[in-house]
Design an enzyme around this catalytic site. Structure first.
Site, PDB file in Angstrom:
ATOM      1  N   ASN A  62      33.069  46.503  36.285  1.00  7.99           N
ATOM      2  CA  ASN A  62      34.021  45.548  35.733  1.00  7.99           C
ATOM      3  C   ASN A  62      35.291  45.528  36.568  1.00  7.99           C
ATOM      4  O   ASN A  62      35.722  46.535  37.116  1.00  7.99           O
ATOM      5  CB  ASN A  62      34.287  45.791  34.240  1.00  7.99           C
ATOM      6  CG  ASN A  62      34.787  47.168  33.897  1.00  7.99           C
ATOM      7  OD1 ASN A  62      34.313  48.176  34.406  1.00  7.99           O
ATOM      8  ND2 ASN A  62      35.757  47.238  32.997  1.00  7.99           N
ATOM      9  N   GLU A  64      39.146  43.957  36.243  1.00  3.63           N
ATOM     10  CA  GLU A  64      40.117  43.351  35.338  1.00  3.63           C
ATOM     11  C   GLU A  64      41.266  42.703  36.109  1.00  3.63           C
ATOM     12  O   GLU A  64      41.425  42.913  37.310  1.00  3.63           O
ATOM     13  CB  GLU A  64      40.655  44.406  34.367  1.00  3.63           C
ATOM     14  CG  GLU A  64      39.579  44.931  33.444  1.00  3.63           C
ATOM     15  CD  GLU A  64      40.068  45.968  32.450  1.00  3.63           C
ATOM     16  OE1 GLU A  64      39.305  46.288  31.540  1.00  3.63           O
ATOM     17  OE2 GLU A  64      41.208  46.459  32.581  1.00  3.63           O
ATOM     18  N   CYS A  73      32.768  41.223  33.960  1.00  2.00           N
ATOM     19  CA  CYS A  73      31.925  42.349  33.540  1.00  2.00           C
ATOM     20  C   CYS A  73      31.053  42.847  34.687  1.00  2.00           C
ATOM     21  O   CYS A  73      30.682  42.089  35.587  1.00  2.00           O
ATOM     22  CB  CYS A  73      31.021  41.925  32.386  1.00  2.00           C
ATOM     23  SG  CYS A  73      31.895  41.401  30.906  1.00  2.00           S
ATOM     24  N   GLU A  75      27.878  43.685  34.713  1.00  2.00           N
ATOM     25  CA  GLU A  75      26.543  43.097  34.772  1.00  2.00           C
ATOM     26  C   GLU A  75      26.553  41.758  35.504  1.00  2.00           C
ATOM     27  O   GLU A  75      25.679  41.468  36.321  1.00  2.00           O
ATOM     28  CB  GLU A  75      25.971  42.901  33.369  1.00  2.00           C
ATOM     29  CG  GLU A  75      25.808  44.179  32.585  1.00  2.00           C
ATOM     30  CD  GLU A  75      27.025  44.521  31.716  1.00  2.00           C
ATOM     31  OE1 GLU A  75      28.188  44.386  32.184  1.00  2.00           O
ATOM     32  OE2 GLU A  75      26.818  44.933  30.559  1.00  2.00           O
ATOM     33  N   CYS A 112      27.523  42.538  26.888  1.00  2.00           N
ATOM     34  CA  CYS A 112      28.224  41.624  25.983  1.00  2.00           C
ATOM     35  C   CYS A 112      27.455  40.303  25.902  1.00  2.00           C
ATOM     36  O   CYS A 112      26.498  40.074  26.650  1.00  2.00           O
ATOM     37  CB  CYS A 112      29.653  41.393  26.474  1.00  2.00           C
ATOM     38  SG  CYS A 112      29.781  40.319  27.923  1.00  2.00           S
ATOM     39  N   CYS A 115      27.271  38.274  29.209  1.00  2.00           N
ATOM     40  CA  CYS A 115      26.346  38.894  30.165  1.00  2.00           C
ATOM     41  C   CYS A 115      24.895  38.686  29.733  1.00  2.00           C
ATOM     42  O   CYS A 115      24.024  38.422  30.564  1.00  2.00           O
ATOM     43  CB  CYS A 115      26.655  40.379  30.321  1.00  2.00           C
ATOM     44  SG  CYS A 115      28.185  40.671  31.240  1.00  2.00           S
TER      45      CYS A 115
END
Length: 160
Positions: A62, A64, A73, A75, A112, A115
């Site tokens: 990830n 940010e 993310c 993935e 999530c 993803c």
């Protein structure tokens, strides 16, 4: 009106040592990716490692941004890198791990919703399931035979 039952199945391993050796390697790569995540705002680091059919392993973590939550993310970083660097090459397995600098993550953390949607499109397009293994920092690992096990009523391009 008709009621249908949706059933999902998964295998749960007690720890990494129970995984097949090739999956242990993949999870260790995901841990390596997690350790390089850029998560100064959430303090929640995620790593992903994908095994492609050509035996390449693609890592993602990830990333940010101060314009939180406009990060990305792990993935999706990995799947888009795989799609960019190896177009048309199928994804066989995905390992995901998460940790926090605030508290120990001792239960499995699955992808999530965003993803799951992105990964499902790759799985549908390649017409083969992607095995998913996910864990926290320590503890149990969940394995599903397919991403669609995590997203049984998926939305794909056939609706467009």
């Amino acid at each position: 009106m008709k009621k249908i039952d949706v059933v999902a199945s998964a295998t749960v391993y007690d720890d990494v040592s129970e995984l097949p050796s090739n999956v242990q390697l993949l999870m260790n790569k995901a841990i390596e990716a997690r350790n390089n995540a850029y998560a100064p705002y959430s303090k929640f680091s995620v790593g992903a490692a994908m095994l492609l059919e050509n035996n390449q392993i693609i890592l993602g973590n990830n990333q940010e941004s101060a314009a939180y939550p406009s990060g990305m993310c792990a993935e999706r970083v990995a799947i888009w890198k795989a799609g960019s660097d190896f177009p048309g090459v199928k994804v066989k397995q995905l390992a995901i791990t998460a940790s926090s600098s605030i508290s120990k993550v001792d239960r499995p953390v699955g992808p999530c919703g965003a993803c799951r949607q992105t990964l499902s499109e790759y799985e549908i397009n390649q017409k083969e399931p992607i095995e998913i293994y996910f864990m926290g920092e320590v503890g149990k690992i969940v394995k599903t035979e397919s991403l669609l096990s995590l997203l049984p009523f998926s939305f794909d391009s056939t609706y467009l």
